[in-house]
Design a protein around this motif. Structure first.
Motif, PDB file in Angstrom:
ATOM      1  N   ASP A  59       9.611   4.483   7.878  1.00  0.00           N
ATOM      2  CA  ASP A  59       9.583   5.718   8.668  1.00  0.00           C
ATOM      3  C   ASP A  59      10.626   6.708   8.150  1.00  0.00           C
ATOM      4  O   ASP A  59      10.353   7.906   8.009  1.00  0.00           O
ATOM      5  CB  ASP A  59       9.861   5.416  10.148  1.00  0.00           C
ATOM      6  CG  ASP A  59       8.749   4.623  10.813  1.00  0.00           C
ATOM      7  OD1 ASP A  59       7.591   4.701  10.342  1.00  0.00           O
ATOM      8  OD2 ASP A  59       9.026   3.931  11.803  1.00  0.00           O
ATOM      9  N   ARG A  60      11.823   6.206   7.865  1.00  0.00           N
ATOM     10  CA  ARG A  60      12.876   7.065   7.332  1.00  0.00           C
ATOM     11  C   ARG A  60      12.485   7.630   5.973  1.00  0.00           C
ATOM     12  O   ARG A  60      12.745   8.802   5.666  1.00  0.00           O
ATOM     13  CB  ARG A  60      14.195   6.297   7.218  1.00  0.00           C
ATOM     14  CG  ARG A  60      14.863   5.986   8.538  1.00  0.00           C
ATOM     15  CD  ARG A  60      16.306   5.537   8.325  1.00  0.00           C
ATOM     16  NE  ARG A  60      16.392   4.308   7.543  1.00  0.00           N
ATOM     17  CZ  ARG A  60      16.358   3.083   8.055  1.00  0.00           C
ATOM     18  NH1 ARG A  60      16.227   2.924   9.367  1.00  0.00           N
ATOM     19  NH2 ARG A  60      16.471   2.025   7.279  1.00  0.00           N
ATOM     20  N   ALA A  61      11.863   6.800   5.158  1.00  0.00           N
ATOM     21  CA  ALA A  61      11.449   7.258   3.829  1.00  0.00           C
ATOM     22  C   ALA A  61      10.465   8.421   3.948  1.00  0.00           C
ATOM     23  O   ALA A  61      10.540   9.388   3.178  1.00  0.00           O
ATOM     24  CB  ALA A  61      10.819   6.108   3.053  1.00  0.00           C
ATOM     25  N   LYS A  62       9.542   8.337   4.907  1.00  0.00           N
ATOM     26  CA  LYS A  62       8.596   9.443   5.099  1.00  0.00           C
ATOM     27  C   LYS A  62       9.342  10.718   5.494  1.00  0.00           C
ATOM     28  O   LYS A  62       9.080  11.790   4.936  1.00  0.00           O
ATOM     29  CB  LYS A  62       7.571   9.090   6.172  1.00  0.00           C
ATOM     30  CG  LYS A  62       6.552  10.207   6.430  1.00  0.00           C
ATOM     31  CD  LYS A  62       5.580   9.845   7.535  1.00  0.00           C
ATOM     32  CE  LYS A  62       4.604  10.967   7.830  1.00  0.00           C
ATOM     33  NZ  LYS A  62       3.511  11.066   6.839  1.00  0.00           N
ATOM     34  N   ARG A  63      10.260  10.588   6.442  1.00  0.00           N
ATOM     35  CA  ARG A  63      11.012  11.769   6.888  1.00  0.00           C
ATOM     36  C   ARG A  63      11.833  12.373   5.756  1.00  0.00           C
ATOM     37  O   ARG A  63      11.979  13.600   5.660  1.00  0.00           O
ATOM     38  CB  ARG A  63      11.932  11.399   8.057  1.00  0.00           C
ATOM     39  CG  ARG A  63      11.205  11.048   9.343  1.00  0.00           C
ATOM     40  CD  ARG A  63      12.164  11.039  10.523  1.00  0.00           C
ATOM     41  NE  ARG A  63      13.223  10.056  10.367  1.00  0.00           N
ATOM     42  CZ  ARG A  63      13.153   8.796  10.802  1.00  0.00           C
ATOM     43  NH1 ARG A  63      12.042   8.370  11.398  1.00  0.00           N
ATOM     44  NH2 ARG A  63      14.168   7.967  10.638  1.00  0.00           N
ATOM     45  N   ASP A  64      12.368  11.502   4.886  1.00  0.00           N
ATOM     46  CA  ASP A  64      13.244  11.967   3.811  1.00  0.00           C
ATOM     47  C   ASP A  64      12.486  12.369   2.548  1.00  0.00           C
ATOM     48  O   ASP A  64      13.093  12.800   1.566  1.00  0.00           O
ATOM     49  CB  ASP A  64      14.260  10.877   3.449  1.00  0.00           C
ATOM     50  CG  ASP A  64      15.219  10.564   4.587  1.00  0.00           C
ATOM     51  OD1 ASP A  64      15.308  11.381   5.517  1.00  0.00           O
ATOM     52  OD2 ASP A  64      15.852   9.487   4.550  1.00  0.00           O
ATOM     53  N   ARG A  98       0.036  14.928   6.326  1.00  0.00           N
ATOM     54  CA  ARG A  98       0.699  15.935   7.152  1.00  0.00           C
ATOM     55  C   ARG A  98       0.376  15.752   8.634  1.00  0.00           C
ATOM     56  O   ARG A  98       1.211  16.046   9.498  1.00  0.00           O
ATOM     57  CB  ARG A  98       0.272  17.338   6.715  1.00  0.00           C
ATOM     58  CG  ARG A  98       0.853  17.791   5.378  1.00  0.00           C
ATOM     59  CD  ARG A  98       0.619  19.277   5.145  1.00  0.00           C
ATOM     60  NE  ARG A  98      -0.799  19.568   4.944  1.00  0.00           N
ATOM     61  CZ  ARG A  98      -1.394  19.591   3.753  1.00  0.00           C
ATOM     62  NH1 ARG A  98      -0.696  19.302   2.669  1.00  0.00           N
ATOM     63  NH2 ARG A  98      -2.668  19.885   3.649  1.00  0.00           N
ATOM     64  N   ARG A  99      -0.809  15.270   8.932  1.00  0.00           N
ATOM     65  CA  ARG A  99      -1.272  15.199  10.318  1.00  0.00           C
ATOM     66  C   ARG A  99      -0.699  14.017  11.099  1.00  0.00           C
ATOM     67  O   ARG A  99      -0.654  14.062  12.320  1.00  0.00           O
ATOM     68  CB  ARG A  99      -2.797  15.106  10.362  1.00  0.00           C
ATOM     69  CG  ARG A  99      -3.545  16.344   9.878  1.00  0.00           C
ATOM     70  CD  ARG A  99      -3.536  17.462  10.896  1.00  0.00           C
ATOM     71  NE  ARG A  99      -4.499  18.501  10.528  1.00  0.00           N
ATOM     72  CZ  ARG A  99      -5.713  18.611  11.043  1.00  0.00           C
ATOM     73  NH1 ARG A  99      -6.133  17.742  11.959  1.00  0.00           N
ATOM     74  NH2 ARG A  99      -6.528  19.580  10.652  1.00  0.00           N
ATOM     75  N   VAL A 100      -0.343  12.949  10.415  1.00  0.00           N
ATOM     76  CA  VAL A 100       0.126  11.760  11.133  1.00  0.00           C
ATOM     77  C   VAL A 100       1.627  11.579  10.922  1.00  0.00           C
ATOM     78  O   VAL A 100       2.168  11.895   9.862  1.00  0.00           O
ATOM     79  CB  VAL A 100      -0.628  10.493  10.687  1.00  0.00           C
ATOM     80  CG1 VAL A 100      -2.112  10.621  10.985  1.00  0.00           C
ATOM     81  CG2 VAL A 100      -0.397  10.177   9.216  1.00  0.00           C
ATOM     82  N   ALA A 101       2.284  11.060  11.944  1.00  0.00           N
ATOM     83  CA  ALA A 101       3.729  10.884  11.888  1.00  0.00           C
ATOM     84  C   ALA A 101       4.129   9.615  11.154  1.00  0.00           C
ATOM     85  O   ALA A 101       5.280   9.468  10.749  1.00  0.00           O
ATOM     86  CB  ALA A 101       4.305  10.862  13.307  1.00  0.00           C
ATOM     87  N   GLY A 143      -1.765  12.319  -4.982  1.00  0.00           N
ATOM     88  CA  GLY A 143      -0.313  12.183  -4.989  1.00  0.00           C
ATOM     89  C   GLY A 143       0.385  12.724  -3.766  1.00  0.00           C
ATOM     90  O   GLY A 143       1.613  12.757  -3.732  1.00  0.00           O
ATOM     91  N   GLY A 144      -0.378  13.133  -2.745  1.00  0.00           N
ATOM     92  CA  GLY A 144       0.237  13.718  -1.564  1.00  0.00           C
ATOM     93  C   GLY A 144       0.525  12.738  -0.450  1.00  0.00           C
ATOM     94  O   GLY A 144       0.853  13.139   0.663  1.00  0.00           O
ATOM     95  N   THR A 145       0.429  11.440  -0.714  1.00  0.00           N
ATOM     96  CA  THR A 145       0.700  10.435   0.300  1.00  0.00           C
ATOM     97  C   THR A 145       2.165   9.996   0.241  1.00  0.00           C
ATOM     98  O   THR A 145       2.886  10.325  -0.699  1.00  0.00           O
ATOM     99  CB  THR A 145      -0.210   9.215   0.113  1.00  0.00           C
ATOM    100  OG1 THR A 145       0.004   8.669  -1.190  1.00  0.00           O
ATOM    101  CG2 THR A 145      -1.677   9.609   0.247  1.00  0.00           C
ATOM    102  N   ASP A 146       2.579   9.218   1.247  1.00  0.00           N
ATOM    103  CA  ASP A 146       3.977   8.791   1.316  1.00  0.00           C
ATOM    104  C   ASP A 146       4.260   7.595   0.420  1.00  0.00           C
ATOM    105  O   ASP A 146       5.423   7.301   0.131  1.00  0.00           O
ATOM    106  CB  ASP A 146       4.337   8.428   2.760  1.00  0.00           C
ATOM    107  CG  ASP A 146       4.188   9.613   3.705  1.00  0.00           C
ATOM    108  OD1 ASP A 146       4.732  10.686   3.389  1.00  0.00           O
ATOM    109  OD2 ASP A 146       3.523   9.468   4.751  1.00  0.00           O
ATOM    110  N   ALA A 147       3.225   6.881   0.013  1.00  0.00           N
ATOM    111  CA  ALA A 147       3.385   5.710  -0.853  1.00  0.00           C
ATOM    112  C   ALA A 147       2.108   5.522  -1.648  1.00  0.00           C
ATOM    113  O   ALA A 147       1.064   6.090  -1.318  1.00  0.00           O
ATOM    114  CB  ALA A 147       3.690   4.469  -0.021  1.00  0.00           C
ATOM    115  N   GLN A 148       2.204   4.722  -2.696  1.00  0.00           N
ATOM    116  CA  GLN A 148       1.047   4.403  -3.532  1.00  0.00           C
ATOM    117  C   GLN A 148       0.928   2.888  -3.652  1.00  0.00           C
ATOM    118  O   GLN A 148       1.931   2.171  -3.605  1.00  0.00           O
ATOM    119  CB  GLN A 148       1.197   5.001  -4.931  1.00  0.00           C
ATOM    120  CG  GLN A 148       1.225   6.515  -4.979  1.00  0.00           C
ATOM    121  CD  GLN A 148      -0.138   7.134  -4.711  1.00  0.00           C
ATOM    122  OE1 GLN A 148      -1.171   6.541  -5.024  1.00  0.00           O
ATOM    123  NE2 GLN A 148      -0.143   8.323  -4.133  1.00  0.00           N
TER     124      GLN A 148
END
Length: 274
Positions: free
Chosen positions: A23-28, A207-210, A220-225
């Motif tokens: 969660d922190r990684a997404k925020r950062d 962008r839509r989900v927390a 490449g627009g996701t939080d992880a691969q």
């Protein structure tokens, strides 16, 4: 420049195990990398290489068992392989698949199956399906089961799709996937994995989900691969998805090593005299 074969990236000094760290990684804005693995040696190597998370996917049906799809993989098999991977990579996030037939009958069946995987060492349980899985995700979340929802190309639906086909290509299909992702996250899913969807759609859902999003063929627009280990290592015997990338001629190296050994045996150069 490419790294020499065998050179290992030192493991990063960071918390990769807890969902809170994701969660922190997404925020950062920190991008994380996952890979599939199915046994202790490859899990250990993946952790040593600095991977953030490992999925014990029902992809093992195709990559390890030689099946044409994932539908014959059993819960007992995923439980077994989860234990191997968890022992090999204790510092990585361990995600395990609910295979076909282990959760579709309803929330109670899904909880019983998920409990087996958590006991085997999983940190997160992945299940396929969109809005139809909202009730199940909510049920699991309320009972302390961290869930990763899997939308887009869901391999367990391959016969319904008519093959491994890219999803979300039309405006209506994309809108449905956005609604699915939002509903699943609101129901309690801690992560959303998106497979084989257009790049703009992957970015829009992110962008839509927390919660953190994981992409495989989602741009490449996701939080992880995430990628399948055998695709990364060049060990896949047949079809490789267009979105995958091979980083090593693993098949050639293995064939060469085994062939060299066989030649030395036949030439009586192995074993050495003791």
């Amino acid at each position: 420049m490419d790294k020499p074969v065998g050179q290992v990236t030192p493991a990063r000094k960071t918390d990769r195990k807890s969902i809170a760290s994701w969660d922190r990684a997404k925020r950062d804005g920190e991008i994380r990398a996952l890979i599939t693995a199915y046994d202790y040696p490859f899990a250990r190597l993946a952790q040593e290489a600095g991977i953030d998370g490992i999925l014990i996917g029902d992809s093992l049906g195709m990559t390890v068992q030689g099946e044409r799809d994932t539908l014959r993989v059993s819960l007992d098999q995923i439980v077994y392989h989860t234990g191997l991977v968890a022992r090999g990579a204790p510092d990585c996030l361990i995600m395990a698949d609910l295979p076909f037939g282990s959760f579709e009958a309803g929330p109670a069946q899904a909880f019983a199956s998920a409990a087996e995987l958590l006991k085997a060492g999983a940190d997160v349980i992945k299940l396929e399906g969109g809005a139809a899985m909202v009730e199940t995700v909510g049920f699991l979340s309320a009972r302390a089961v961290p869930v990763c929802a899997h939308i887009g190309l869901t391999p367990q639906h391959v016969r319904q799709f008519g093959g491994f086909k890219r999803q979300g290509k039309t405006e209506d299909a994309a809108a449905r996937l956005i609604l699915d992702a939002v509903a699943l996250a609101e129901a309690g899913a801690r992560m959303v994995l998106m497979e084989a969807i257009p790049t703009p759609l992957g970015a829009e859902i992110t962008r839509r989900v927390a919660v953190p999003t994981i992409g495989i063929g989602a741009g490449g627009g996701t939080d992880a691969q995430i990628l399948v280990l055998h695709d990364v290592l060049g060990l896949t015997g047949g079809y490789v998805p267009g979105f995958a990338r091979t980083y090593l001629d693993g098949a050639g190296l293995v064939r060469g090593a085994i062939g060299h050994y066989a030649e030395e045996v036949r030439a009586r150069a192995f074993p050495p005299e003791s």
